[in-house]
Design a protein around this motif. Structure first.
Motif, short mmCIF file in Angstrom:
data_model
loop_
_atom_site.label_atom_id
_atom_site.label_comp_id
_atom_site.label_asym_id
_atom_site.label_seq_id
_atom_site.Cartn_x
_atom_site.Cartn_y
_atom_site.Cartn_z
N PHE A 135 0.96 -1.33 -0.11
CA PHE A 135 -0.04 -0.04 -0.06
C PHE A 135 0.95 1.30 -0.13
CE2 PHE A 135 -2.16 -3.48 1.81
CZ PHE A 135 -3.60 -3.39 1.00
N GLY A 136 0.99 1.87 -1.08
CA GLY A 136 2.04 2.89 -1.49
C GLY A 136 1.58 4.22 -0.89
N HIS A 137 0.29 4.69 -0.61
CA HIS A 137 -0.15 5.93 0.21
C HIS A 137 0.58 7.00 -0.82
CE1 HIS A 137 -1.86 3.81 2.98
NE2 HIS A 137 -0.58 2.99 3.45
N GLY A 138 0.93 6.82 -2.22
CA GLY A 138 1.40 7.94 -3.07
C GLY A 138 2.74 7.90 -3.12
N HIS A 139 3.41 6.95 -2.61
CA HIS A 139 5.03 7.12 -2.52
C HIS A 139 5.56 6.05 -3.59
CE1 HIS A 139 5.03 9.08 1.19
NE2 HIS A 139 4.61 8.12 1.66
N THR A 192 6.64 -1.30 -14.37
CA THR A 192 6.06 -0.53 -13.38
C THR A 192 4.56 -0.94 -13.10
OG1 THR A 192 7.46 1.55 -14.21
CG2 THR A 192 5.40 1.69 -12.91
N TYR A 193 4.34 -1.13 -11.70
CA TYR A 193 3.25 -1.62 -11.20
C TYR A 193 2.64 -0.71 -10.24
CZ TYR A 193 5.30 -6.10 -12.70
OH TYR A 193 6.04 -7.18 -13.34
N PRO A 194 1.23 -0.62 -10.31
CA PRO A 194 0.48 0.38 -9.38
C PRO A 194 0.51 -0.28 -7.83
CG PRO A 194 -1.00 -0.93 -10.65
CD PRO A 194 0.20 -1.21 -11.32
N LEU A 195 0.34 0.77 -6.93
CA LEU A 195 0.21 -0.13 -5.46
C LEU A 195 -1.04 0.33 -5.02
CD1 LEU A 195 3.91 1.14 -4.33
CD2 LEU A 195 3.19 -1.24 -5.41
N GLY A 196 -1.32 -0.36 -3.93
CA GLY A 196 -2.80 -0.17 -3.30
C GLY A 196 -2.54 1.43 -2.63
N ASP A 197 -3.78 2.06 -2.75
CA ASP A 197 -3.88 3.32 -2.11
C ASP A 197 -2.80 4.34 -2.71
OD1 ASP A 197 -5.84 2.38 -0.38
OD2 ASP A 197 -4.38 1.95 1.32
N GLY A 198 -2.75 3.96 -3.75
CA GLY A 198 -1.83 5.14 -4.95
C GLY A 198 -0.31 4.76 -4.57
N GLY A 199 0.41 5.28 -5.62
CA GLY A 199 1.81 5.05 -5.59
C GLY A 199 2.44 3.97 -6.47
#
Length: 306
Positions: free
Chosen positions: A271-275, A293-300
């Motif tokens: 869960f990246g939280h935008g990072h 490149t992969y998306p993360l949960g909650d952004g990032g």
């Protein structure tokens, strides 16, 4: 100075101490010191030391075995941990406070294993695992384990590894790092500069980890999250491995060496939280990421490093 409360020296020497008080005041004076294969069992003991380089319980050159059941240990001096191991120390239901030192130090291929204990260190680190090559301890495979109970550090990393390899096991324990740094595999004054980095492997089971993970230039750090474990923190130059029930909440931009996921995807487990989290695409263990490149949960995002 140097007057230990109880000294047990040589294989075949054994002491059992129950429900007593040991109070030592001199510099370099341990409450209990075991060396060259001695053995001691401590039950319900109260141990206090007052000056520097004075552990409540220590094993010395040649090692030894210490078994602790209950009791309270307190140290006041600089570089005076509650437990200093160049042998095998195990403790159950112990309360220990180091007011001016690490709570635990392990040197060489030796260990400390805690079960349902409450330990706190106030200065520099919580637990240090290292090899000084002073001759007091042989080998470079240290081991620290905590099952239940709690461990805290007032300053510095909660776990610090230098000039040795270390296995750190944490299982359902309450951990607290006042500095926000959970694990540092570092370089220090021991060993040869540029080659004395610590090599740490932390295995967490049913464990909530809070704090950052970091390794310095000649060091390595790897954290394995197992059995519903979680990490809340940032990672710098370290590797992570997560099983299908574990997760990572990223609190700052991070740089991974390796990433292993079992039965899950980056978006489900991290869960990246935008990072932004980067990984090393040339490492064989990261081949499964295909340099993408992969998306993360909650952004990032998770992406290959430049």
């Amino acid at each position: 100075a140097g007057a230990n409360g109880i000294s047990v020296v040589d294989a075949g020497s054994e002491v059992v101490a129950t429900h007593g008080i040991i109070d030592v005041a001199g510099r370099g004076a341990h409450g209990v010191d075991v060396a060259n294969g001695g053995k001691i069992t401590l039950e319900g003991m109260t141990i206090s030391t007052a000056d520097s380089n004075s552990a409540a319980v220590a094993t010395d050159r040649g090692g030894g075995t210490v078994s602790v059941f209950g009791g309270r240990f307190e140290t006041s001096g600089f570089q005076s941990p509650a437990l200093y191991s160049t042998g095998k120390i195990s403790a159950t239901n112990l309360m220990a406070i180091a007011k001016n030192s690490e709570a635990v130090v392990v040197e060489g291929s030796n260990e400390v294993v805690l079960r349902d204990c409450t330990l706190s260190g106030a200065r520099e680190r919580g637990v240090m695992i290292y090899q000084s090559f002073s001759g007091d301890a042989q080998g470079n495979q240290g081991h620290f384990a905590i099952f239940g109970g709690s461990l805290s550090a007032g300053e510095g990393p909660l776990f610090y590894v230098n000039n040795t390899h270390a296995l750190i096991e944490v299982d359902h324990a309450k951990l607290s790092a006042g500095s926000g740094l959970l694990l540092l595999a570092g370089e220090d004054r021991w060993g040869s500069p540029g080659r004395n980095g610590g090599h740490a492997v932390m295995v967490a089971r049913d464990q909530k980890l809070v704090g950052d993970i970091r390794s310095e230039k000649s060091a390595t750090a790897s954290v394995e999250l197992r059995q519903h474990s979680s990490l809340q923190g940032a990672v710098d130059r370290a590797s992570l491995s997560l099983d299908a029930k574990s997760s990572w909440n990223v609190t700052g931009d991070s740089a991974l060496e390796g990433l292993t996921l079992s039965g899950t995807t980056p978006e489900q487990a991290i869960f990246g939280h935008g990072h932004t989290v980067t990984y090393n695409p040339v490492l064989p263990g990261n081949a499964w990421l295909n340099g993408k490149t992969y998306p993360l949960g909650d952004g990032g995002v998770l992406r290959p490093e430049s």
